[in-house]
Write a protein that holds these residues in place. Structure first.
Motif, mmCIF file in Angstrom:
data_model
loop_
_atom_site.group_PDB
_atom_site.id
_atom_site.type_symbol
_atom_site.label_atom_id
_atom_site.label_comp_id
_atom_site.label_asym_id
_atom_site.label_seq_id
_atom_site.Cartn_x
_atom_site.Cartn_y
_atom_site.Cartn_z
ATOM 1 N N LEU A 217 -0.751 -2.328 10.902
ATOM 2 C CA LEU A 217 -2.023 -1.782 11.378
ATOM 3 C C LEU A 217 -1.968 -0.265 11.484
ATOM 4 N N SER A 218 -0.765 0.271 11.660
ATOM 5 C CA SER A 218 -0.591 1.711 11.875
ATOM 6 C C SER A 218 -0.609 2.540 10.599
ATOM 7 N N LEU A 219 -0.657 1.902 9.434
ATOM 8 C CA LEU A 219 -0.601 2.664 8.182
ATOM 9 C C LEU A 219 -1.782 3.623 8.062
ATOM 10 N N PRO A 220 -1.531 4.838 7.568
ATOM 11 C CA PRO A 220 -2.577 5.868 7.537
ATOM 12 C C PRO A 220 -3.476 5.783 6.302
ATOM 13 N N TYR A 221 -3.989 4.609 6.000
ATOM 14 C CA TYR A 221 -4.839 4.452 4.828
ATOM 15 C C TYR A 221 -6.208 3.920 5.240
ATOM 16 N N ASP A 222 -7.196 4.313 4.465
ATOM 17 C CA ASP A 222 -8.552 3.831 4.679
ATOM 18 C C ASP A 222 -8.590 2.349 4.311
ATOM 19 N N PHE A 223 -9.078 1.517 5.198
ATOM 20 C CA PHE A 223 -9.111 0.087 4.919
ATOM 21 C C PHE A 223 -10.123 -0.271 3.833
ATOM 22 N N ALA A 224 -10.906 0.723 3.395
ATOM 23 C CA ALA A 224 -11.782 0.493 2.245
ATOM 24 C C ALA A 224 -10.944 0.194 1.008
ATOM 25 N N PRO B 112 0.793 -1.236 0.000
ATOM 26 C CA PRO B 112 0.000 0.000 0.000
ATOM 27 C C PRO B 112 0.823 1.283 0.000
ATOM 28 N N ILE B 113 1.984 1.278 0.653
ATOM 29 C CA ILE B 113 2.795 2.498 0.732
ATOM 30 C C ILE B 113 3.222 2.944 -0.656
ATOM 31 N N GLU B 114 3.690 1.989 -1.454
ATOM 32 C CA GLU B 114 4.254 2.295 -2.761
ATOM 33 C C GLU B 114 3.193 2.515 -3.833
ATOM 34 N N THR B 115 1.960 2.133 -3.559
ATOM 35 C CA THR B 115 0.893 2.246 -4.560
ATOM 36 C C THR B 115 -0.182 3.230 -4.127
ATOM 37 N N LEU B 116 -0.951 2.862 -3.122
ATOM 38 C CA LEU B 116 -2.026 3.725 -2.645
ATOM 39 C C LEU B 116 -1.481 5.024 -2.074
ATOM 40 N N GLY B 117 -0.397 4.912 -1.285
ATOM 41 C CA GLY B 117 0.181 6.101 -0.680
ATOM 42 C C GLY B 117 0.816 7.023 -1.693
ATOM 43 N N LYS B 118 1.368 6.469 -2.762
ATOM 44 C CA LYS B 118 2.061 7.257 -3.782
ATOM 45 C C LYS B 118 1.121 7.776 -4.854
ATOM 46 N N TYR B 119 0.185 6.946 -5.307
ATOM 47 C CA TYR B 119 -0.607 7.282 -6.489
ATOM 48 C C TYR B 119 -2.099 7.454 -6.232
ATOM 49 N N GLY B 120 -2.540 7.186 -5.007
ATOM 50 C CA GLY B 120 -3.965 7.295 -4.733
ATOM 51 C C GLY B 120 -4.707 6.022 -5.082
ATOM 52 N N HIS B 121 -6.018 6.038 -4.857
ATOM 53 C CA HIS B 121 -6.824 4.827 -4.974
ATOM 54 C C HIS B 121 -6.834 4.237 -6.375
ATOM 55 N N ASP B 122 -7.198 5.010 -7.387
ATOM 56 C CA ASP B 122 -7.437 4.448 -8.717
ATOM 57 C C ASP B 122 -6.161 3.914 -9.363
ATOM 58 N N VAL B 123 -5.131 4.752 -9.425
ATOM 59 C CA VAL B 123 -3.872 4.328 -10.048
ATOM 60 C C VAL B 123 -3.172 3.291 -9.174
ATOM 61 N N LEU C 134 -4.568 1.119 -7.125
ATOM 62 C CA LEU C 134 -5.248 -0.165 -7.272
ATOM 63 C C LEU C 134 -4.923 -0.810 -8.618
ATOM 64 N N LYS C 135 -4.778 0.009 -9.651
ATOM 65 C CA LYS C 135 -4.422 -0.525 -10.972
ATOM 66 C C LYS C 135 -3.078 -1.229 -10.918
ATOM 67 N N GLU C 136 -2.106 -0.625 -10.241
ATOM 68 C CA GLU C 136 -0.786 -1.252 -10.121
ATOM 69 C C GLU C 136 -0.840 -2.500 -9.250
ATOM 70 N N MET C 137 -1.605 -2.466 -8.183
ATOM 71 C CA MET C 137 -1.749 -3.649 -7.336
ATOM 72 C C MET C 137 -2.346 -4.813 -8.128
ATOM 73 N N MET C 138 -3.320 -4.524 -8.971
ATOM 74 C CA MET C 138 -3.929 -5.574 -9.786
ATOM 75 C C MET C 138 -2.983 -6.035 -10.895
ATOM 76 N N HIS C 139 -2.183 -5.121 -11.417
ATOM 77 C CA HIS C 139 -1.187 -5.496 -12.422
ATOM 78 C C HIS C 139 -0.194 -6.502 -11.831
ATOM 79 N N THR C 140 0.300 -6.226 -10.632
ATOM 80 C CA THR C 140 1.243 -7.137 -9.987
ATOM 81 C C THR C 140 0.577 -8.463 -9.636
ATOM 82 N N THR C 141 -0.671 -8.388 -9.193
ATOM 83 C CA THR C 141 -1.413 -9.618 -8.908
ATOM 84 C C THR C 141 -1.544 -10.469 -10.168
#
Length: 448
Positions: free
Chosen positions: A300-307, A258-269, A271-278
């Motif tokens: 657990l301490s990461l500052p991201y919405d678990f949604a 999440p740090i390198e994807t959601l934290g860097k690029y936001g939800h849409d981009v 998530l796209k990278e997370m799915m690409h790696t998956t």
């Protein structure tokens, strides 16, 4: 088809993926591993950002970031994103000891999740970097004492099937298997180099039995065999992972984290990278290897919405409905049941996503077995042949550091991070005759 054409066609298939070379006998078997896609998700609960030892911390105090409400939100996201799935909770030493109301409630809740969902509860020594700050004897003691605490906390003689460690030395993994009877360890972080507090590049990205010589080296035979399935910590984008640290302004750890994807690029981009790696693992990787595995770890301490976590899990469930989300220990033991030795022959192919260090104009191919790992990089915009960016010969002797240090990598003849003069990419036919012969034993025609 005449004999010459038949031989040529076979060589092409072995090289480029139409036949699962080295696993033809098992690819269609009805074992618990082959023919399935697996997802493992680990969560780390700690007190300090980096608890390098029982009484020494490096980083920030995170007590305020660990609340029962946040824990409940994480588990709810997993339950809603992937109904019926199990996860693994890893407690640090201080998180097992803290007597504040929040941590007492957190431990109680996690025990409840074990009983309700079948979640695994285990220990993380040294907050990912135990051997960089502690002698192996102390790490053994920390593991032993923490496991006793967890058994008492959960009750009914509970013992986890695995531990989470980030990096863990061969000696400690041998202790874990032989003295504690635990045969699965998240013990390497594939491709990590010049980032965070320890280096550990040089291993295989999928499960393997480590050698007594080095935790990044697959055991070559009975003499150096450790009966502990060594697992990666985060599935990464192979194109991003070939870089050192933040080289060229990119994060080499980008993938499902999440740090390198959601934290860097936001939800849409993100998530796209997370799915690409998956997809690297669940599409082409699944085809080539006969099974697929993706793993992720969130503090657990990461500052991201678990949604965001829920959305990723939901997307996986929708795209690959046969995926099984099980505990890390269950997956490792499933692999161990199928592979009695390092007879694996992993292959991966990726074309970049165009996000971050995942170059859209590049294709990377990895070949990994107990004797070596080989990385080939191609530029899709030119007609140039693929070049070798990594050749790590596991048949050679290896040694772990004697003193405590961050430098635990196993560097081969050519290493993907390109931090040494000898790491310049080269055509495959320019490798030494000995290296080419070794490659040919596994992949006939690949070096021609």
């Amino acid at each position: 088809m005449n004999i010459k054409l038949t031989i040529r066609f076979t060589l092409i298939c072995l090289t480029f993926g139409s036949i699962v070379y080295g696993q033809a006998k098992t690819a269609n078997s009805s074992t618990a591993l082959m023919g399935k896609r697996f997802l493992t998700f680990n969560a780390v609960i700690r007190v300090n950002q980096i608890e390098v030892s029982r009484d020494r911390n490096v980083g920030e105090d995170e007590r305020a970031l660990h609340t029962p409400a946040r824990l409940v939100a994480m588990r709810k996201a997993v339950a809603e994103g992937f109904p019926g799935g199990k996860m693994t909770w890893a407690f640090s030493w201080l998180a097992l000891q803290d007597t504040s109301a929040n941590y007492r409630e957190i431990r109680k809740l996690v025990v409840g999740y074990h009983k309700k969902y079948g979640d695994e509860i285990t220990f993380i020594p040294g907050a990912y970097f135990a051997n960089a700050y502690n002698p192996t004897e102390q790490v053994d003691k920390d593991i032993h004492d923490a496991l006793k605490i967890i058994t008492k906390m959960v009750g009914n003689g509970y013992r986890p099937k695995s531990i989470v460690a980030g990096f863990l030395s061969a000696k400690n993994q041998q202790y874990l298997a032989e003295k504690e009877g635990i045969h699965v360890c998240q013990g390497n972080i594939w491709s990590q180099f010049s980032i965070d507090n320890q280096d550990g590049d040089g291993a295989v990205s999928y499960p393997f039995y480590p050698s007594k010589e080095h935790f990044c080296k697959p055991a070559q035979g009975k003499a150096d065999f450790i009966d502990c399935v060594n697992l990666d910590g985060w599935s990464v984008d192979y194109l991003a992972g070939r870089r050192a640290g933040f080289a060229e302004g990119f994060n080499s750890r980008m993938g499902v984290g999440p740090i390198e994807t959601l934290g860097k690029y936001g939800h849409d981009v993100g998530l796209k990278e997370m799915m690409h790696t998956t997809a690297i693992n669940f599409d082409k990787g699944f085809e080539l290897n006969g099974f697929g595995w993706v793993t992720n770890c969130w503090e657990l301490s990461l500052p991201y919405d678990f949604a965001y976590l829920k959305d990723w899990l939901s997307a996986i469930k929708q795209r690959w409905p046969d995926t099984r989300l099980i505990t890390q220990g269950e997956f490792g033991l499933t692999w161990r049941k199928h592979f009695k030795s390092n007879s694996f022959n992993y292959r991966f192919v990726e074309r970049g996503s165009g996000i971050g260090g995942s170059d859209a104009n590049k294709e990377i191919r990895w070949f990994m077995n107990k004797h070596f790992r080989l990385g080939l990089l191609s530029n899709l915009e030119t007609d140039g042949a693929a070049k070798v960016i990594d050749f790590t010969n596991y048949t050679l002797k290896a040694h772990e550091p004697v003193a405590m240090t961050r430098k635990w990598s196993l560097m081969g003849d050519i290493n993907q991070k390109q931090t040494r003069l000898q790491d310049r990419p080269v055509p495959i036919d320019s490798l030494s005759e000995k290296a080419r012969k070794l490659i040919e034993t596994h992949y006939p025609g690949l070096t021609k």
